[in-house]
Design an enzyme around this catalytic site. Structure first.
Site, PDB file in Angstrom:
ATOM      1  N   GLY A  63     -10.837   0.797  -2.075  1.00  0.00           N
ATOM      2  CA  GLY A  63      -9.686  -0.022  -1.731  1.00  0.00           C
ATOM      3  C   GLY A  63      -9.024   0.405  -0.444  1.00  0.00           C
TER       4      GLY A  63
ATOM      5  N   GLU B 290     -16.178   9.831  -5.438  1.00  0.00           N
ATOM      6  CA  GLU B 290     -17.148   8.818  -5.843  1.00  0.00           C
ATOM      7  C   GLU B 290     -17.771   8.150  -4.620  1.00  0.00           C
ATOM      8  OE1 GLU B 290     -16.137   4.607  -7.771  1.00  0.00           O
ATOM      9  OE2 GLU B 290     -15.617   6.310  -9.028  1.00  0.00           O
TER      10      GLU B 290
ATOM     11  N   GLY C 124     -14.447   4.856 -11.584  1.00  0.00           N
ATOM     12  CA  GLY C 124     -14.283   6.292 -11.788  1.00  0.00           C
ATOM     13  C   GLY C 124     -12.844   6.732 -11.929  1.00  0.00           C
TER      14      GLY C 124
ATOM     15  N   ILE D  93      -5.835   1.230   0.054  1.00  0.00           N
ATOM     16  CA  ILE D  93      -4.850   2.312  -0.039  1.00  0.00           C
ATOM     17  C   ILE D  93      -5.479   3.691   0.141  1.00  0.00           C
ATOM     18  CG2 ILE D  93      -3.246   3.492  -1.599  1.00  0.00           C
ATOM     19  CD1 ILE D  93      -2.459   0.743  -2.677  1.00  0.00           C
TER      20      ILE D  93
END
Length: 626
Positions: free
Chosen positions: A227, A248, A346, A229
């Site tokens: 994402g 991840e 995750g 952010i």
């Protein structure tokens, strides 16, 4: 930096392994109706094979397509092919979101670390795996390149493995290797690897990134989830030192921090010096950078996402995102109400691992609103149908553009107030009203609805005592009520009398709340804190209240008895002066008992233009800012 040149792959691999080499069309003819087909992850999605598979749709009734996040085209996810292909995704990417939300595809909610076990145990047997690899080297070893994640387990457990062999795939280090004879068919391609450019960061997201970055200490190992952010966080880490990566996935945003020496992994307690990940999403710049670069170690999901492995990293910081959070701390990250949107991924693996880590931090971040500010992402109750990804027992930090709320170990009222304080101002009053109706918050707090806010982050500072003790000065927080109460209980009767000019055994709760719930504009409260095992203790508090008619504010403060005579009060006054000047306040006033000589000394030695007048045993001070 790269330290070794890229080794050439075996230029004669097609001839040496000619018995395995076929075209994409020939390879997918091996797939039969009713079979379960796995497709490789992310930017390593084998596009040539995917399109060849879709072209055979008329011959492949009832074929189940299984995958994680995929970044390329998904022609099998078209509505007109629903009778031939059934999508079953562990994480919903934009390319399959429509078909799943229409009810023509499936979503399997599962922790990412658990997926390989589905394949290995036979609970979700795979008939075919379509993957992408590098050409074999002289030893016959192929690299899975930018996506190892669950792909390695899928290749190990599928009955038939068909691999696109692409010389443009970077060769990655770590546990990313398959022998060419572990592959059943090789499909030569020479095509660009799918690219995912780094998105332009929205100003709101930039604010969130700054708040999250403030929680990352030097020497931390970080995980940045999928994402905008998490990537924004990286942009605010340029002044940190000796960071490590165990994540991840990562993107191009990591490169500049490695080049600057910010990320070096020198203090990692596991895989020291290595950037550990299971897949990468980026551009050609990133792929060239990781190509045969020994500082990167790509490992399967069962290692990278194992919460117990994650917990072995000291100062592990997990940074993940959410779609919605309720006032008790339940976090939804995979659905918008009953509409599935993304996946568990995750988040829980890293959240729980970081929570167990020595000095670790588990962070959930999100904008305070959605739909261009029309709805609050912080809600009293999750939307009907919304699923809980991070439970109220697992949540630690929640961050929006308005600040940081720490929830772990806090009661429901403290959680609700903390979350209201970082909600968008347009929704705070209604959220508090709903919290009171839900019995999360006591009814008497309704009077403070416009004063449940987080103070400006630039108020925060530190003060070093002569003995080396570091005191943190920060704005009061809505969850500080019990800490302020504890401070007042430690005060001697003399300290209570000189501060409040009243002989009372304790400070009433209503008066405590007047210190805690302030608007940080006309009313300001700051606290002096020291770290403790359970967080921090407040050892001093100061503040002022503005008289708008005179543009002067009444100032007062108190320090715990055992910390008095160490210049903490003087520093609190100095910092309050700085804050007041920023707000255009002309000066301070104060009332001090004649016997309170220490407080008089603080004001008289403040460096301000001071006037005082003694009447009936009380000095009235006027202090002008120059």
């Amino acid at each position: 930096m790269k330290t070794t040149p890229r080794p050439s792959y075996n230029p004669n691999w097609r001839e040496e392994f000619a018995e395995l080499v076929v075209t994409a069309e020939e390879a997918v003819k091996q797939i039969q109706p009713g079979q379960r087909v796995f497709i490789g992850t992310g930017c390593a999605q084998p596009q040539t094979l995917v399109h060849a598979l879709a072209a055979r749709s008329s011959s492949l009734a009832d074929t189940e397509i299984v995958h994680l996040l995929t970044s390329g085209e998904a022609p099998y996810a078209e509505q007109e092919l629903a009778a031939h292909f059934s999508v079953n995704s562990f994480f919903i990417a934009p390319n399959v979101r429509d078909i799943i939300q229409q009810g023509l595809g499936d979503y399997t909610p599962i922790f990412l670390s658990d997926i390989p076990r589905l394949f290995q145990s036979g609970q979700l047997p795979l008939d075919v795996a379509l993957i992408q690899v590098t050409p074999p080297d002289d030893g016959g070893m192929c690299s899975l390149g930018v996506s190892v994640d669950i792909v390695k387990s899928a290749a190990a457990n599928a009955r038939l493995v068909i691999a696109e062999v692409n010389p443009r795939m970077p060769r990655t280090h770590g546990d990313s290797i398959l022998h060419v004879y572990d592959l059943d068919y090789l499909v030569p391609v020479d095509a660009p690897i799918i690219e995912v450019p780094t998105p332009e960061v929205h100003p709101v997201v930039r604010e969130i990134g700054e708040h999250v970055a403030s929680l990352v200490e030097d020497g931390s190992t970080i995980e940045v989830g999928i994402g905008e952010i998490p990537q924004a966080v990286l942009q605010h880490l340029d002044r940190k030192k000796d960071l490590g990566i165990h994540t991840e996935m990562f993107t191009d945003a990591i490169i500049d921090l490695i080049e600057a020496g910010v990320i070096n992994g020198s203090l990692k307690s596991l895989d020291r010096g290595k950037v550990v990940a299971s897949f990468a999403l980026g551009t050609r710049r990133l792929y060239d950078y990781i190509d045969n670069n020994p500082i990167f170690a790509f490992h399967p999901t069962e290692y990278v996402n194992d919460p117990f492995t994650i917990a072995r990293q000291h100062k592990m910081v997990a940074i993940n995102v959410a779609l919605e959070a309720d006032l008790t701390g339940q976090v939804c990250a995979d659905s918008l109400g009953s509409r599935f949107y993304s996946g568990i991924g995750g988040q829980l693996d890293f959240n729980r691992g970081a929570a167990r880590s020595l000095g670790g931090k588990a962070i959930i971040a999100m904008p305070s609103t959605a739909r261009d500010g029309a709805v609050s992402r912080i809600v009293c109750h999750l939307s009907p149908g919304a699923g809980v990804v991070t439970t109220r027992g697992d949540v630690h930090y929640v961050v929006t553009e308005y600040g940081v709320a720490y929830l772990h170990g806090r009661n429901v009222q403290e959680r609700a107030l903390a979350l209201v304080s970082i909600a968008h101002p347009n929704f705070r009053e209604e959220l508090l009203k709903q919290a009171i109706e839900a019995r999360y918050v006591r009814a008497e707090l309704a009077d403070f609805s416009n004063r449940i806010v987080v103070g400006p982050k630039d108020i925060r500072t530190t003060f070093l005592l002569d003995d080396g003790t570091l005191i943190t000065i920060r704005p009061i927080h809505p969850t500080d009520e019990h800490r302020v109460k504890d401070l007042f209980y430690t005060l001697s009767q003399d300290s209570i009398y000189t501060r409040f000019m009243s002989r009372m055994k304790w400070v009433p709760r209503k008066q405590v709340r007047e210190f805690v719930y302030v608007d940080h504009r006309t009313e300001v409260s700051i606290v002096a804190t020291i770290p403790e095992a359970d967080g921090e203790d407040i050892i001093g508090i100061g503040g002022y209240y503005l008289d708008a008619h005179t543009n002067r504010a009444e100032v007062a403060f108190v320090v715990a008895d055992r910390w008095q005579h160490r210049h903490i009060g003087s520093f609190l006054l100095k910092h309050l002066v700085t804050i007041a000047r920023r707000h255009g306040i002309a000066g301070f006033t104060a009332e001090v008992l004649a016997e309170n000589k220490p407080m008089q000394a603080v004001f008289n030695n403040s460096g301000l233009k001071v006037k005082s007048d003694l009447r009936q045993g009380v000095y009235s001070y006027e202090m002008e800012f120059e």
